[in-house]
Scaffold this active site. Structure first.
Site, mmCIF file in Angstrom:
data_model
loop_
_atom_site.group_PDB
_atom_site.id
_atom_site.type_symbol
_atom_site.label_atom_id
_atom_site.label_comp_id
_atom_site.label_asym_id
_atom_site.label_seq_id
_atom_site.Cartn_x
_atom_site.Cartn_y
_atom_site.Cartn_z
ATOM 1 N N LYS A 53 0.844 -1.208 0.000
ATOM 2 C CA LYS A 53 0.000 0.000 0.000
ATOM 3 C C LYS A 53 0.876 1.254 0.000
ATOM 4 O O LYS A 53 0.609 2.222 -0.721
ATOM 5 C CB LYS A 53 -0.924 -0.005 1.235
ATOM 6 C CG LYS A 53 -2.036 -1.033 1.133
ATOM 7 C CD LYS A 53 -2.793 -1.252 2.442
ATOM 8 C CE LYS A 53 -3.803 -2.389 2.260
ATOM 9 N NZ LYS A 53 -4.505 -2.771 3.479
ATOM 10 N N GLN A 96 -4.672 -1.489 9.671
ATOM 11 C CA GLN A 96 -4.604 -2.814 9.066
ATOM 12 C C GLN A 96 -5.194 -3.859 10.025
ATOM 13 O O GLN A 96 -4.856 -3.891 11.205
ATOM 14 C CB GLN A 96 -3.136 -3.154 8.729
ATOM 15 C CG GLN A 96 -2.936 -4.428 7.958
ATOM 16 C CD GLN A 96 -3.518 -4.389 6.541
ATOM 17 O OE1 GLN A 96 -3.651 -3.325 5.928
ATOM 18 N NE2 GLN A 96 -3.863 -5.545 6.009
ATOM 19 N N ASP A 119 -11.247 2.889 4.151
ATOM 20 C CA ASP A 119 -11.610 1.464 4.116
ATOM 21 C C ASP A 119 -13.128 1.286 4.009
ATOM 22 O O ASP A 119 -13.601 0.202 3.663
ATOM 23 C CB ASP A 119 -11.166 0.789 5.424
ATOM 24 C CG ASP A 119 -9.966 -0.121 5.254
ATOM 25 O OD1 ASP A 119 -9.748 -0.626 4.143
ATOM 26 O OD2 ASP A 119 -9.260 -0.324 6.262
HETATM 27 N N1 GUN Z 1 -6.883 -6.799 6.196
HETATM 28 C C1 GUN Z 1 -7.204 -7.534 5.098
HETATM 29 N N2 GUN Z 1 -7.878 -6.776 4.198
HETATM 30 C C2 GUN Z 1 -7.976 -5.545 4.748
HETATM 31 C C3 GUN Z 1 -8.543 -4.328 4.274
HETATM 32 O O1 GUN Z 1 -9.120 -4.224 3.183
HETATM 33 N N3 GUN Z 1 -8.433 -3.266 5.120
HETATM 34 C C4 GUN Z 1 -7.820 -3.370 6.331
HETATM 35 N N4 GUN Z 1 -7.785 -2.274 7.086
HETATM 36 N N5 GUN Z 1 -7.283 -4.482 6.790
HETATM 37 C C5 GUN Z 1 -7.359 -5.560 5.984
#
Ligand code: GUN
Length: 297
Positions: A53, A96, A119
């Site tokens: 990311k 995350q 998100d």
């Molecule tokens: N962990 C796995 N997929 C995601 C996501 O799309 N967002 C976040 N914040 N954590 C994740």
């Protein structure tokens, strides 16, 4: 194979569009879209996702801030979120998941200011999505799946409207928001889950199948109807270390009119949509008209 939906190259096109829109945003405002990612603990898979990311955000011309906490309390994480909520350089905040044992993921998500929740997990944003209010944020994975479905249908001269769509999995991150998005497209939506009876029959009658179960090969190839479109959200590692989806690919690919591979299908779209949501947030913060997510970008 002509029916493979190449998420990797489609995501690259979306990221290029984001780079161009970011350049234009920065020229107009003198600002950069800013994304902050918090990662707590030592989950190796999370560390890989967060690095990806960060890399993509920097490539797109964003400010990227990664806050790594090997070990912190929930109260310290909430304080960190408060600081990011107040930080005018940051337009998107992502914590995350999963968080280490003992954290309340719900309490942490609810602390993120809804207008920075790129998100789309805050209840204000999930509520807006289920009510069809479009000034919130849509979770990145379902938004990426919708883009792939729209493109695929457009390429066939077909419509999502009126189609029987089956979503396998009822998570807050994928299944439920995907159902809202497909209802918004006027599909007829079924959500199946671990207690669903006669899943094979329901699947055979479905023209769109979105599999988000998290179990390798859960959806058998002969459950896929002739000409159906299959979006495989699963990312599972086999005992041999290979990445596979939730759908038995070899059996499904000979029946489907389109199918996403794993890897190289939905995965790359998720990061592209995270950047997209952050770019939208930056525009909103300056009261600028939002860019469009073009189907042919
Ligand atoms: N962990 C796995 N997929 C995601 C996501 O799309 N967002 C976040 N914040 N954590 C994740």
């Amino acid at each position: 194979m002509g029916n493979i939906i190449d998420g990797k190259s489609i995501a690259a096109g979306v990221v290029l569009h984001i780079c161009n829109e970011t350049r234009s945003f920065s020229e107009r405002t003198g600002l950069r879209p800013g994304l902050a990612v918090c990662i707590v603990g030592d989950n190796p898979a999370s560390a890989v996702y967060v690095r990806a990311k960060e890399k993509r955000a920097l490539e797109a011309g964003f400010t990227s801030r990664v806050i790594r906490k090997a070990d912190c309390t929930q109260a310290e994480l909430l304080e960190q979120i408060d600081a990011l909520n107040e930080d005018s350089e940051i337009h998107g905040i992502l914590v995350q998941l999963p968080l280490p044992a003992g954290f309340s993921e719900r309490a942490v998500i609810e602390r993120i200011a809804p207008h920075k929740d790129v998100d789309g997990f805050h209840t204000e944003n999930s509520g807006k999505l289920s009510c069809g209010i479009d000034d919130g944020f849509v979770p990145c994975t379902p938004l990426g799946c919708l883009h792939l479905l729209r493109r695929h249908h457009a390429s066939l001269g077909a419509k999502i409207e009126g189609k029987n769509a089956l979503i396998i999995g009822r998570s807050n991150i994928v299944g439920k928001p995907m159902a809202s998005l497909l209802l918004g497209e006027n599909a007829t939506v079924t959500i199946a889950h671990s207690r669903t009876r006669d899943l094979a029959d329901i699947c055979r009658a479905s023209e769109i199948v979105v599999a988000a179960v998290g179990r390798a090969g859960y959806v058998k190839g002969d459950w896929i109807g002739e000409g159906a479109v299959v979006i495989d959200v699963g990312i599972n590692r086999t005992a041999a270390g290979r990445l596979v989806g939730d759908v038995e690919f070899s059996g499904a690919v000979i029946r489907a009119s389109g199918i996403t591979p794993v890897p190289g299908g939905v995965g790359p779209m998720t990061i592209a949509m995270l950047l997209w949501n952050t770019l939208l947030s930056a525009h909103r913060s300056c009261s600028l008209a939002e860019p469009d997510l073009l189907l042919d970008c």
